[in-house]
Design a protein around this motif. Structure first.
Motif, PDB file in Angstrom:
ATOM      1  N   LYS A 125       2.712   6.363  10.293  1.00  0.00           N
ATOM      2  CA  LYS A 125       3.595   5.197  10.393  1.00  0.00           C
ATOM      3  C   LYS A 125       5.054   5.630  10.550  1.00  0.00           C
ATOM      4  O   LYS A 125       5.806   5.054  11.343  1.00  0.00           O
ATOM      5  CB  LYS A 125       3.427   4.307   9.152  1.00  0.00           C
ATOM      6  CG  LYS A 125       4.293   3.067   9.163  1.00  0.00           C
ATOM      7  CD  LYS A 125       4.019   2.184   7.953  1.00  0.00           C
ATOM      8  CE  LYS A 125       4.957   0.989   7.920  1.00  0.00           C
ATOM      9  NZ  LYS A 125       4.689   0.118   6.736  1.00  0.00           N
ATOM     10  N   GLU A 126       5.433   6.654   9.807  1.00  0.00           N
ATOM     11  CA  GLU A 126       6.821   7.123   9.854  1.00  0.00           C
ATOM     12  C   GLU A 126       7.200   7.576  11.261  1.00  0.00           C
ATOM     13  O   GLU A 126       8.257   7.207  11.785  1.00  0.00           O
ATOM     14  CB  GLU A 126       7.008   8.265   8.865  1.00  0.00           C
ATOM     15  CG  GLU A 126       8.436   8.809   8.812  1.00  0.00           C
ATOM     16  CD  GLU A 126       8.583   9.965   7.835  1.00  0.00           C
ATOM     17  OE1 GLU A 126       9.723  10.413   7.633  1.00  0.00           O
ATOM     18  OE2 GLU A 126       7.556  10.416   7.287  1.00  0.00           O
ATOM     19  N   ALA A 127       6.328   8.365  11.887  1.00  0.00           N
ATOM     20  CA  ALA A 127       6.630   8.885  13.221  1.00  0.00           C
ATOM     21  C   ALA A 127       6.645   7.763  14.255  1.00  0.00           C
ATOM     22  O   ALA A 127       7.508   7.734  15.151  1.00  0.00           O
ATOM     23  CB  ALA A 127       5.595   9.943  13.611  1.00  0.00           C
ATOM     24  N   ARG A 160      -7.867  -2.139  13.996  1.00  0.00           N
ATOM     25  CA  ARG A 160      -8.248  -1.483  12.748  1.00  0.00           C
ATOM     26  C   ARG A 160      -8.052   0.029  12.842  1.00  0.00           C
ATOM     27  O   ARG A 160      -8.967   0.828  12.594  1.00  0.00           O
ATOM     28  CB  ARG A 160      -9.695  -1.834  12.379  1.00  0.00           C
ATOM     29  CG  ARG A 160      -9.919  -3.334  12.272  1.00  0.00           C
ATOM     30  CD  ARG A 160     -11.365  -3.673  11.989  1.00  0.00           C
ATOM     31  NE  ARG A 160     -11.723  -3.325  10.609  1.00  0.00           N
ATOM     32  CZ  ARG A 160     -11.536  -4.107   9.546  1.00  0.00           C
ATOM     33  NH1 ARG A 160     -10.978  -5.312   9.703  1.00  0.00           N
ATOM     34  NH2 ARG A 160     -11.891  -3.726   8.341  1.00  0.00           N
ATOM     35  N   ILE A 161      -6.839   0.410  13.183  1.00  0.00           N
ATOM     36  CA  ILE A 161      -6.548   1.827  13.427  1.00  0.00           C
ATOM     37  C   ILE A 161      -6.808   2.685  12.187  1.00  0.00           C
ATOM     38  O   ILE A 161      -7.120   3.875  12.287  1.00  0.00           O
ATOM     39  CB  ILE A 161      -5.091   1.987  13.918  1.00  0.00           C
ATOM     40  CG1 ILE A 161      -4.861   3.404  14.443  1.00  0.00           C
ATOM     41  CG2 ILE A 161      -4.083   1.616  12.840  1.00  0.00           C
ATOM     42  CD1 ILE A 161      -3.541   3.600  15.139  1.00  0.00           C
ATOM     43  N   TRP A 162      -6.710   2.083  11.006  1.00  0.00           N
ATOM     44  CA  TRP A 162      -6.882   2.844   9.779  1.00  0.00           C
ATOM     45  C   TRP A 162      -8.324   3.343   9.586  1.00  0.00           C
ATOM     46  O   TRP A 162      -8.576   4.208   8.758  1.00  0.00           O
ATOM     47  CB  TRP A 162      -6.478   1.998   8.574  1.00  0.00           C
ATOM     48  CG  TRP A 162      -7.196   0.676   8.492  1.00  0.00           C
ATOM     49  CD1 TRP A 162      -8.399   0.434   7.896  1.00  0.00           C
ATOM     50  CD2 TRP A 162      -6.740  -0.562   9.026  1.00  0.00           C
ATOM     51  NE1 TRP A 162      -8.739  -0.887   8.023  1.00  0.00           N
ATOM     52  CE2 TRP A 162      -7.731  -1.540   8.707  1.00  0.00           C
ATOM     53  CE3 TRP A 162      -5.605  -0.968   9.730  1.00  0.00           C
ATOM     54  CZ2 TRP A 162      -7.610  -2.875   9.093  1.00  0.00           C
ATOM     55  CZ3 TRP A 162      -5.490  -2.298  10.090  1.00  0.00           C
ATOM     56  CH2 TRP A 162      -6.479  -3.229   9.781  1.00  0.00           C
ATOM     57  N   ARG A 176      -4.285   5.082   5.724  1.00  0.00           N
ATOM     58  CA  ARG A 176      -4.312   3.936   4.810  1.00  0.00           C
ATOM     59  C   ARG A 176      -3.016   3.131   4.897  1.00  0.00           C
ATOM     60  O   ARG A 176      -3.001   1.919   4.671  1.00  0.00           O
ATOM     61  CB  ARG A 176      -4.563   4.417   3.376  1.00  0.00           C
ATOM     62  CG  ARG A 176      -4.976   3.305   2.421  1.00  0.00           C
ATOM     63  CD  ARG A 176      -5.505   3.871   1.106  1.00  0.00           C
ATOM     64  NE  ARG A 176      -4.591   4.836   0.519  1.00  0.00           N
ATOM     65  CZ  ARG A 176      -4.920   6.099   0.241  1.00  0.00           C
ATOM     66  NH1 ARG A 176      -6.136   6.545   0.523  1.00  0.00           N
ATOM     67  NH2 ARG A 176      -4.031   6.921  -0.308  1.00  0.00           N
ATOM     68  N   ASP A 177      -1.915   3.805   5.230  1.00  0.00           N
ATOM     69  CA  ASP A 177      -0.628   3.103   5.397  1.00  0.00           C
ATOM     70  C   ASP A 177      -0.737   1.972   6.412  1.00  0.00           C
ATOM     71  O   ASP A 177      -0.082   0.932   6.271  1.00  0.00           O
ATOM     72  CB  ASP A 177       0.456   4.075   5.875  1.00  0.00           C
ATOM     73  CG  ASP A 177       1.008   4.925   4.748  1.00  0.00           C
ATOM     74  OD1 ASP A 177       0.725   4.613   3.579  1.00  0.00           O
ATOM     75  OD2 ASP A 177       1.709   5.904   5.046  1.00  0.00           O
ATOM     76  N   TRP A 178      -1.545   2.179   7.469  1.00  0.00           N
ATOM     77  CA  TRP A 178      -1.640   1.176   8.540  1.00  0.00           C
ATOM     78  C   TRP A 178      -2.331  -0.096   8.075  1.00  0.00           C
ATOM     79  O   TRP A 178      -2.062  -1.173   8.601  1.00  0.00           O
ATOM     80  CB  TRP A 178      -2.379   1.765   9.741  1.00  0.00           C
ATOM     81  CG  TRP A 178      -1.585   2.811  10.455  1.00  0.00           C
ATOM     82  CD1 TRP A 178      -1.840   4.147  10.512  1.00  0.00           C
ATOM     83  CD2 TRP A 178      -0.385   2.611  11.212  1.00  0.00           C
ATOM     84  NE1 TRP A 178      -0.882   4.792  11.255  1.00  0.00           N
ATOM     85  CE2 TRP A 178       0.021   3.871  11.702  1.00  0.00           C
ATOM     86  CE3 TRP A 178       0.387   1.489  11.519  1.00  0.00           C
ATOM     87  CZ2 TRP A 178       1.162   4.036  12.481  1.00  0.00           C
ATOM     88  CZ3 TRP A 178       1.524   1.654  12.302  1.00  0.00           C
ATOM     89  CH2 TRP A 178       1.901   2.913  12.775  1.00  0.00           C
ATOM     90  N   LYS A 179      -3.228   0.014   7.083  1.00  0.00           N
ATOM     91  CA  LYS A 179      -3.970  -1.158   6.632  1.00  0.00           C
ATOM     92  C   LYS A 179      -3.043  -2.195   6.005  1.00  0.00           C
ATOM     93  O   LYS A 179      -3.282  -3.399   6.095  1.00  0.00           O
ATOM     94  CB  LYS A 179      -5.059  -0.753   5.641  1.00  0.00           C
ATOM     95  CG  LYS A 179      -6.019  -1.882   5.304  1.00  0.00           C
ATOM     96  CD  LYS A 179      -7.206  -1.385   4.511  1.00  0.00           C
ATOM     97  CE  LYS A 179      -8.191  -2.528   4.281  1.00  0.00           C
ATOM     98  NZ  LYS A 179      -9.378  -2.070   3.510  1.00  0.00           N
TER      99      LYS A 179
END
Length: 390
Positions: A125-127, A160-162, A176-179
């Motif tokens: 997510k950060e990148a 649902r990329i996570w 898990r950040d993406w969820k």
């Protein structure tokens, strides 16, 4: 199957309260048909000549329309066709992939102006957020544009990329950040642009619908071969997204595994299958997979993958044709046009061998829009949300 005429947009009115809707209608007719004089727009749309004249004047003043060369008729004064002004507005399209991220700047007519890309082993997510913030500003600045010149930021992302961490070798905590990420609002806050979110394959289908085969097909299915296979669907000249933005996903479709069982389509047709084969052979796949000569170095694994991919995709085409009546199934992907042509031809050959008696057989055809279809389609999303009738 008889050729179905692509439908014109509908939804105008002459009441003063509908001016914005009417302006969208006028722009939609010009987008669909190219440059048109006001009288022709009025005839086609059912709006009064005065209403169209007023709208066209306002849109020209706003810089969204431009006058083309006058056309002399047999009687009366020459008519002046009005066309979309390419520089009237711009859209930013972010394609968030499992192996790379791409941001493309498109103009009002959908032409690519500029783009930026970054490759990663997996999407943190950060990148992704840092890339979106920095490159959206950089693309505008590099092309002499202000923030106000952009209609917004379209985001094409996998569903649902996570859930795909094991496939891309990502740490569980990173995925898990993406969820818990609400992508549209969070990127809107970060970048300052209004955002529109769409499934990545559907966004690619939007590009094909608006800039490619959608100009002559009202009903088609769409297959996009990326890291994982995805799809899209156009019926009655409208892209079908679905309530969860995952209509025509295709990836989970069950196909035979050759051993008496079934497997998901994405497990046997996606580019990650080719990537795994090449990496087992010590051949890097992700770092530079753009140029044609790079893909030539993937032989003979590439030819084997194409052959193995064609049969399950042909079965998928038969499934599509059994459920929805489409004139064509369009094939696209994240590879050079020459590779796409080979895949399309082999899918078509395998499809022709399948018995689908009782239903019309759609044609299997190459897409017009190439490997950047996802980010180009994403860039079109905010433009069309703001200026056209969907």
């Amino acid at each position: 199957m008889g050729h179905m005429r692509v439908r014109d947009p509908i939804g105008g009115g002459n009441q003063s309260g509908l001016r914005d809707q009417n302006a969208r209608l006028v722009l939609s007719f010009i987008r669909r048909h190219g440059a048109l004089p006001s009288a022709e727009i009025a005839r086609r749309s059912g709006l009064s000549a005065q209403t169209v004249s007023n709208i066209v004047r306002a849109l020209e003043t706003d810089g969204l329309l431009r006058r083309e060369a006058a056309v002399k008729g047999r009687v009366g004064k020459p008519s002046v066709p009005m066309a979309l002004r390419p520089e009237g507005t711009f859209g930013l399209g972010l394609s968030l992939g499992r192996r790379s991220i791409e941001l493309t700047l498109v103009n009002f007519t959908g032409q690519k102006v500029d783009s930026a890309v970054s490759v990663y082993p997996y999407p943190s997510k950060e990148a992704v957020f840092e890339f979106a913030r920095d490159q959206s500003a950089a693309l505008l600045a590099r092309n002499g544009l202000e923030r106000a010149d952009a209609a917004g930021l379209g985001i094409a992302r996998p569903n649902r990329i996570w859930e795909w961490g094991e496939f891309v070798g990502a740490p569980e905590r990173v995925m898990r950040d993406w969820k818990d990420t609400d992508l549209g609002p969070e990127l809107a806050t970060l970048t300052g642009f209004s955002t529109v979110v769409e499934n990545d394959a559907t966004a690619a289908c939007v590009a094909e619908h608006l800039l490619g085969r959608g100009n002559d097909l009202a009903d088609f299915a769409y297959i996009f071969l990326g890291t994982f296979v995805g799809g899209g669907l156009v019926l009655g000249g409208k892209v079908i997204s679905g309530q969860s933005l995952n209509a025509a996903a295709l990836g989970p479709l069950q196909v035979p595994d050759g051993q008496g069982k079934t497997v998901q389509l994405l497990d046997v047709t996606s580019l990650h299958v080719l990537e795994s084969t090449l990496e087992a052979q010590g051949v890097p796949f992700n770092a530079q997979r753009g140029a044609d000569e790079v893909w030539a170095a993937f032989e003979p694994a590439l030819s084997d993958w194409i052959a193995q991919t064609a049969e399950p995709l042909a079965i998928a085409c038969a499934s599509i044709a059994s459920v929805v009546e489409v004139e064509s199934i369009i094939v696209a992907g994240a590879f050079p046009d020459a590779v796409r042509g080979r895949i399309t031809a082999q899918i078509g050959a395998a499809f022709s061998r399948l018995d689908i008696t009782g239903i019309e057989r759609p044609s299997i055809e190459d897409a017009v829009i190439g490997r950047q279809a996802r980010s180009i389609g994403a860039g079109l999303l905010p433009i069309h949300a703001k200026f056209f009738i969907n």
